[in-house]
Design a protein around this motif. Structure first.
Motif, PDB file in Angstrom:
ATOM      1  N   GLU A  38      59.520  28.092  52.591  1.00 57.34           N
ATOM      2  CA  GLU A  38      60.905  27.706  52.850  1.00 57.34           C
ATOM      3  C   GLU A  38      61.057  26.483  51.781  1.00 57.34           C
ATOM      4  N   GLU A  39      59.998  25.513  51.875  1.00 52.86           N
ATOM      5  CA  GLU A  39      60.306  24.429  51.173  1.00 52.86           C
ATOM      6  C   GLU A  39      60.387  24.471  49.648  1.00 52.86           C
ATOM      7  N   ILE A  41      61.238  27.310  48.031  1.00 56.07           N
ATOM      8  CA  ILE A  41      62.459  28.098  47.870  1.00 56.07           C
ATOM      9  C   ILE A  41      63.691  27.114  47.536  1.00 56.07           C
ATOM     10  N   LEU A  42      63.753  26.144  48.535  1.00 55.14           N
ATOM     11  CA  LEU A  42      64.506  25.188  48.426  1.00 55.14           C
ATOM     12  C   LEU A  42      64.618  24.286  47.286  1.00 55.14           C
ATOM     13  N   LYS A  43      63.546  23.967  46.904  1.00 54.17           N
ATOM     14  CA  LYS A  43      63.270  23.069  45.834  1.00 54.17           C
ATOM     15  C   LYS A  43      63.902  23.879  44.468  1.00 54.17           C
ATOM     16  N   SER A  45      65.977  26.288  44.425  1.00 54.96           N
ATOM     17  CA  SER A  45      67.443  26.206  44.649  1.00 54.96           C
ATOM     18  C   SER A  45      68.025  25.233  44.102  1.00 54.96           C
ATOM     19  N   LYS A  46      67.480  24.100  44.493  1.00 55.16           N
ATOM     20  CA  LYS A  46      68.193  22.659  43.830  1.00 55.16           C
ATOM     21  C   LYS A  46      67.967  22.504  42.496  1.00 55.16           C
ATOM     22  N   PRO A  51      72.010  29.327  44.525  1.00 57.87           N
ATOM     23  CA  PRO A  51      72.066  29.172  46.272  1.00 57.87           C
ATOM     24  C   PRO A  51      70.626  29.928  46.732  1.00 57.87           C
ATOM     25  N   ALA A  52      70.213  29.098  47.755  1.00 58.17           N
ATOM     26  CA  ALA A  52      68.835  29.119  48.165  1.00 58.17           C
ATOM     27  C   ALA A  52      68.865  30.720  48.788  1.00 58.17           C
ATOM     28  N   VAL A  55      67.799  32.890  46.009  1.00 58.53           N
ATOM     29  CA  VAL A  55      66.355  32.680  45.681  1.00 58.53           C
ATOM     30  C   VAL A  55      65.570  33.397  46.589  1.00 58.53           C
ATOM     31  N   TYR A  56      65.932  33.386  47.854  1.00 57.24           N
ATOM     32  CA  TYR A  56      64.983  34.064  48.918  1.00 57.24           C
ATOM     33  C   TYR A  56      65.315  35.600  48.809  1.00 57.24           C
TER      34      TYR A  56
END
Length: 155
Positions: A38-39, A41-43, A45-46, A51-52, A55-56
């Motif tokens: 998850e971390e 994926i969020l990185k 995305s940013k 949008p996360a 990506v997910y």
């Protein structure tokens, strides 16, 4: 800067921030981490301004982009009709009995994960399985056990 942030920044600088570069970046994380946390994926995305959820969604769509931790050796058994007709179920049972886990599970020592996947492209030599990037064909329960014994002996 943490590991994921640095990894993602390096991949984005290598491939670019355009959306069409998302898959190579996801694959780059997989190469390093063996799964997309998850971390991570969020990185991504940013860093890519995507949008996360997108990506997910991309990561979870592709069966080879794992979104949960897997073992060192990921065993993917082909589940197509051709492999099923040639004895896929006996292959899966042999793997499960040898490793003492079921499809979808990972051994306690985190060495093996068993998954079923769609066509591996080896129908003419069914049944087939993939262990990480290595293809094994024309399998029998005995052949599978011999292959797994070799992997068990590796570090």
């Amino acid at each position: 800067m943490d590991f994921h942030e640095k990894l993602v920044q390096n991949l984005v600088s290598k491939h670019g921030k355009d959306r069409e570069n998302l898959l190579p970046i996801l694959q780059g994380v997989i190469d390093q981490e063996r799964f997309l946390s998850e971390e991570a994926i969020l990185k991504i995305s940013k860093e890519m301004s995507i949008p996360a959820a997108d990506v997910y969604g991309t990561a979870s769509f592709y069966s080879f982009l794992d979104i949960e931790p897997r073992g060192k050796y990921v065993i993917r058994v082909c589940k197509t009709i051709t492999c099923a007709m040639k004895g896929k179920n006996q292959i899966v049972l042999a793997i499960e009995n040898f490793l003492k886990i079921k499809v979808g599970e990972t051994t306690i020592d985190k060495k093996f994960t068993i998954l079923q996947t769609n066509c591996l492209g080896w129908c003419h030599k069914a049944p087939a399985m993939l262990i990480n990037d290595e293809v094994y064909t024309e399998l029998s329960p005995e052949k599978v056990v011999d292959i797994l014994r070799e992997y068990k002996e590796k570090n």
